[in-house]
Design a protein around this motif. Structure first.
Motif: not given
Lengths: 350, 599
Positions: B96, B142, B159, B162-163, B166-167, B169-170, B175
């Motif tokens: 990250k 989702l 998982t 999602n990870e 999410d990178y 969406l973060d 959304t």
């Protein structure tokens, strides 16, 4: 640090009549300097043996000492080999040949190994007309000991340090013709077009075949002023004619104008085709061969190609009347024919 | 032939077969070397920059790179490129910190993305750091789209997905999940500066007119809808006897999912011959490993329904006949129809696009197949504010293609929002770096290893078949990952020839283990290809031709089976041959992972 030849080969590599690819004739990866002319000569030997469908185990490669004499490690890994004493390769070859005449003998030597320490051996193996191919990888210097001038360095040739050679060079090809060698050729490591067919013809010749190959030493003798550099040789090379080797039973395909082509028939029926012959040169005439070499020399040219070839020769075995069978195959029955035969012999002497 | 123009960035790019074949042009050998060095984070970031979903793709990619891999041309199997990507994802450290961090200064522009699949998410990642306000719409709860609804979790754990979702969406994406967009007109009315349509190919093909279809409807399911319903846990069981119709990857996912939901006798029945099925060979293998027979050359004829209950299906046996043009026809063998029992049938015979929500009066043209007219370079429709990508643009393909579309669409959107010409696109980032360190020393592993392809270990079938979420493939461990990485031939380390230095000693030609190099007189390409040391019959591979050398010859290198072992450069006395690493990276709208810092 890695210096390894990968095992993968081109998947479409063609095969010869024996079903072997070229890679079957390779040797170990060369440790000579990068760009050494000797590696090209090794590659030409590999190509010639592959093209002639020679079984590698029917070949013995012999050498003396020097950069050139290391090369048998770099071709024909599946053949027999003998790395002998400096300059003594011809003696070892003679012994081996007498013991087993069924093998093809390839002797590899250099200008130091032949023209200096091995000169006595060289001239005598010519006299004996031993059935072998004798290749001199001639770079005009002692590469293995950092490039001192050798006996084949031309007078006036400059070495890497700028020193000019004061001594006359020994012209190995002329010497071989003079001494009665039955096949003499000269070539250049940078010209495989010529070198490979010459090698093939030489291997098919029944008797002593000598090829003097100018082979630049990239490290010590490839400088301006040297007469054995890539550039100098390329500028001064002159051929007796272009040359094709046509194996026995093959069709002759190339066509040349009337009168310009000569067919030389070898012992086994294969043919050397010569085209665009040099003026006044007859490959079967020893005097014209010497003349051609000397004329070229006078013009500062290096004459390459086939220089001289004798049609029918008597090799050492024929001269001595030795048995046709290799010594290792002579059985007890042949060696001890029994008391009957002994009695016959004794009776004949009474 | 004319001398090869190595200044053209595409010449050396094409030599890197894997990267060239990858729709997103991921710098494959670069990340494989990093894996061999144990630099998993850096390897991950190279991937993340190019393909956005390394963990997902390292498990599920269609791997166009592997059939292209040069290793597959010199031995049996290509490098396991896809599963090496997973090694990077599995072993990475904190990635990250290498990613862009919001909040980003706003640029005042608003973008809507329709559908939260890989194409839209790629656009989001490429545009968010530039200050765009991005609104992402999807009918599911989702993000992930196809990756979530249709790839079963035994192939792609939630998982991991999602990870990586999410990178993105973060990065500050707005959304709008659980929101079905029913009108493009309505979206356009909300004054977005651009709209990107990444809504996939959501409609599974059916057999509406087949006998018994209506009567048996309760037990006949559309493959992709059924997979989606399993993924969102609306469905958790299936009958003991299942027939899966179709031969693509969706069929493979359907049959394997059935085995996990109670299917005991699951059969895949397909029209075409086994060898011509659309499914990837490894997916067929995995299905058969789970005791699922694949019955080929069977054309479905009718659903058999007795007393309102589905009993099975009738099939006609066929065989394939090819005409002179190689076109296939399935001809009935004349044998009587065969019956296969089934409690449930899953129809996985393809999927298609569907745009009921796009009004036809928005200046957005559709072609005769009812597909939007999309520019293949800019991904812009005939409405200059609407862009398409992924399956929505040109029909069903795969994740990596969707990502590639996303990158290009993002560039177009950015150019359009800046008021620039969309065709004014930047060339790729390229770099050529010398690899020589000394005699026999290169700054890459030039030695070619002989290892055969390593097999990815799998979890015990007893466990995987009872737990839908248990991932089947366990991935390479670090040691096997290293060994597999060493199989890479480093095709990006280019053999670069400088004719002015060449003294024509032939050393390169003599030493080349795969006979790639020939010095010969120049001719036209067709003749030249015949006259090389080994004729160059693979026409998809280029010849590298030098200018005329002093002896009037040219150097010709057939790129086809070059091992990039460096022996030509090693044996060259004048460095006329040199090994140089070629880095090629497609330019994106944003420099997502500060690649210069890594490479």
């Amino acid at each position: 640090m890695t210096y390894v030849r990968p095992k993968f080969r081109h998947p479409e590599l063609p095969k010869n009549k024996l079903g072997y690819t070229l890679s079957y004739y390779e040797g170990a990866l060369s440790t000579l300097c990068a760009g050494c002319g000797h590696d090209s000569i090794s590659a030409a030997i590999v190509q010639a043996c592959y093209d002639l469908d020679i079984e590698p185990h029917k070949v013995a490669k012999l050498s003396g000492i020097g950069c050139s004499s290391k090369t048998p490690a770099y071709f024909l890994s599946n053949s027999h080999g003998f790395n002998s004493v400096h300059g003594r390769m011809p003696s070892v070859a003679t012994g081996a040949n007498l013991a087993n005449r069924d093998l093809k003998y390839i002797g590899i030597s250099g200008d130091g190994d032949t023209a200096s320490i091995g000169m006595g051996q060289f001239v005598h193996v010519i006299r004996r007309n031993l059935n072998m191919l004798y290749v001199v990888m001639n770079n005009g210097c002692y590469g293995l000991t950092k490039g001192q001038d050798s006996a084949t360095a031309d007078a006036g040739s400059k070495n890497k340090t700028g020193q000019v050679n004061l001594f006359q060079s020994i012209d190995l090809a002329s010497l071989a013709i003079e001494l009665g060698a039955t096949f003499v050729a000269q070539s250049f490591s940078g010209d495989k077009q010529q070198l490979v067919p010459l090698m093939k013809a030489a291997m098919k010749h029944q008797g002593f075949a000598f090829i003097n190959v100018i082979s630049p030493c990239v490290t010590f003798n490839n400088n301006v002023g040297s007469t054995k550099s890539y550039d100098y040789v390329r500028e001064h090379v002159e051929a007796t004619g272009t040359l094709d080797f046509v194996p026995m039973m093959s069709e002759i395909t190339t066509e040349y104008a009337e009168g310009s082509t000569e067919h030389l028939v070898l012992h086994d029926g294969s043919i050397i085709e010569l085209h665009k012959l040099a003026d006044g040169w007859d490959p079967h005439n020893r005097i014209s061969a010497i003349n051609a070499v000397q004329h070229a020399k006078a013009k500062n040219e290096i004459l390459t190609g086939l220089l001289y070839m004798e049609k029918e020769t008597t090799d050492l075995h024929d001269m001595l009347g030795t048995t046709d069978i290799p010594l290792n195959s002579l059985t007890k029955e042949i060696l001890c024919p029994g008391s009957g035969k002994l009695k016959e012999l004794n009776d004949s002497l009474r | 032939m004319k001398p090869t123009d190595i200044q053209n960035p595409e010449y050396f790019h094409k030599v890197v077969d894997c990267q060239y074949a990858c729709p997103a042009h991921t710098p494959v050998p670069e990340y494989i070397r990093l894996i061999a060095e144990g630099k998993y984070t850096e390897a991950y970031m190279i991937n993340w920059d190019s393909n956005v979903f390394p963990g997902v793709l390292g498990r599920t990619c269609d791997r166009p790179c592997e059939p292209a891999c040069r290793r597959g041309r010199v031995e049996e199997e290509p490098v396991a490129i896809c599963r090496l990507k997973r090694v990077a994802a599995d072993n990475k450290g904190d990635v990250k910190q290498h990613m862009p961090h919001g909040p980003f200064p706003a640029n005042g522009k608003k973008i809507a993305l329709i559908g939260a699949g890989p194409a839209s998410l790629t656009v989001a990642r490429d545009l968010a750091p530039l200050g765009y306000e991005i609104h992402l719409y999807d009918e599911q709860k989702l993000g992930g789209g196809f990756m979530r609804s249709q790839i079963p979790s035994f192939r792609l754990p939630e998982t991991v997905l999602n990870e990586e979702v999410d990178y993105i969406l973060d990065l500050g994406i707005h959304t709008h999940f659980n929101t079905y967009v029913s009108s493009l007109k309505e979206i356009l009315a909300r004054s977005y500066d651009a709209v990107f349509v990444g809504s996939g190919a959501p409609r599974g093909r059916d057999l509406p007119d087949m006998e018994g279809r209506k009567e048996g409807d309760a037990n006949i399911h559309i493959g992709i809808d059924w997979l989606s319903s399993v993924a969102f846990e609306h469905t958790n069981k299936i009958g003991k006897k299942v027939i899966v119709l179709g031969g693509g990857n969706t069929a493979m996912d359907c049959c394997r999912t059935s085995r996990r939901l109670g299917g005991e006798e699951v059969r895949v029945i397909v029209r075409s011959p086994f060898a011509e099925m659309k499914a990837s060979p490894w997916e067929k293998e995995d299905a058969m490993h789970e005791d699922i027979p694949i019955i080929d050359n069977h054309v479905p004829k009718s659903f058999v329904v007795t007393d309102g209950k589905l009993k099975g299906m009738m099939f006609e046996k066929v065989h394939a006949v090819y005409d002179d043009a190689g076109k296939r026809k399935l001809v009935p063998t004349g044998e009587p129809e065969v019956f296969y029992e089934a409690d449930d049938v899953l129809v996985a015979i393809g999927q298609e696009n569907s745009f009921p929500w796009i009004e036809r009066d928005l200046g957005l043209e559709f072609d005769k197949w009812n597909m939007p007219v999309v520019d293949p370079i800019t991904y812009c429709s005939t409405n200059k504010k609407v862009f398409f990508g992924g399956d929505a643009a040109f029909g069903p393909k795969n994740v990596i293609t969707a990502v590639a579309h996303g990158h290009q669409a993002a560039i177009s959107i950015h150019l359009a929002c800046e008021g620039q010409d969309m065709m004014n696109r930047l060339a790729p980032f390229v770099n050529l770096t010398n690899m020589k360190m000394g005699i026999h020393e290169w700054s890459y592993d030039s030695m070619v290893v002989n290892d055969e392809r390593y097999v990815v270990p799998q979890a015990d079938k007893k466990i995987t078949l009872t737990n839908r979420k248990q991932e089947v493939e366990l991935g390479f461990d670090r040691l096997d990952g290293f060994k597999e990485a060493q199989r890479c031939l480093n095709c990006d380390v280019q053999t670069v020839f400088t004719e002015s230095k060449c003294i024509e000693c032939d050393a390169c030609m003599d030493v080349c283990p795969t006979s790639c190099i020939t010095f010969t007189v120049n001719e036209e390409e067709h003749d030249l290809r015949q006259h090389l040391k080994v004729p160059a019959m693979n026409l998809t591979q280029d010849l590298y031709v030098s200018d005329i050398l002093p002896t009037k010859r040219v150097m010709v290198k057939d790129e086809d089976v070059c091992l990039h072992c460096g022996l030509c450069a090693e044996r060259c006395p004048t460095s006329a041959w040199d090994m140089k690493k070629y880095f090629y990276n497609v330019t994106k709208a944003v420099n997502a992972c500060q690649q210069e810092a890594i490479v």
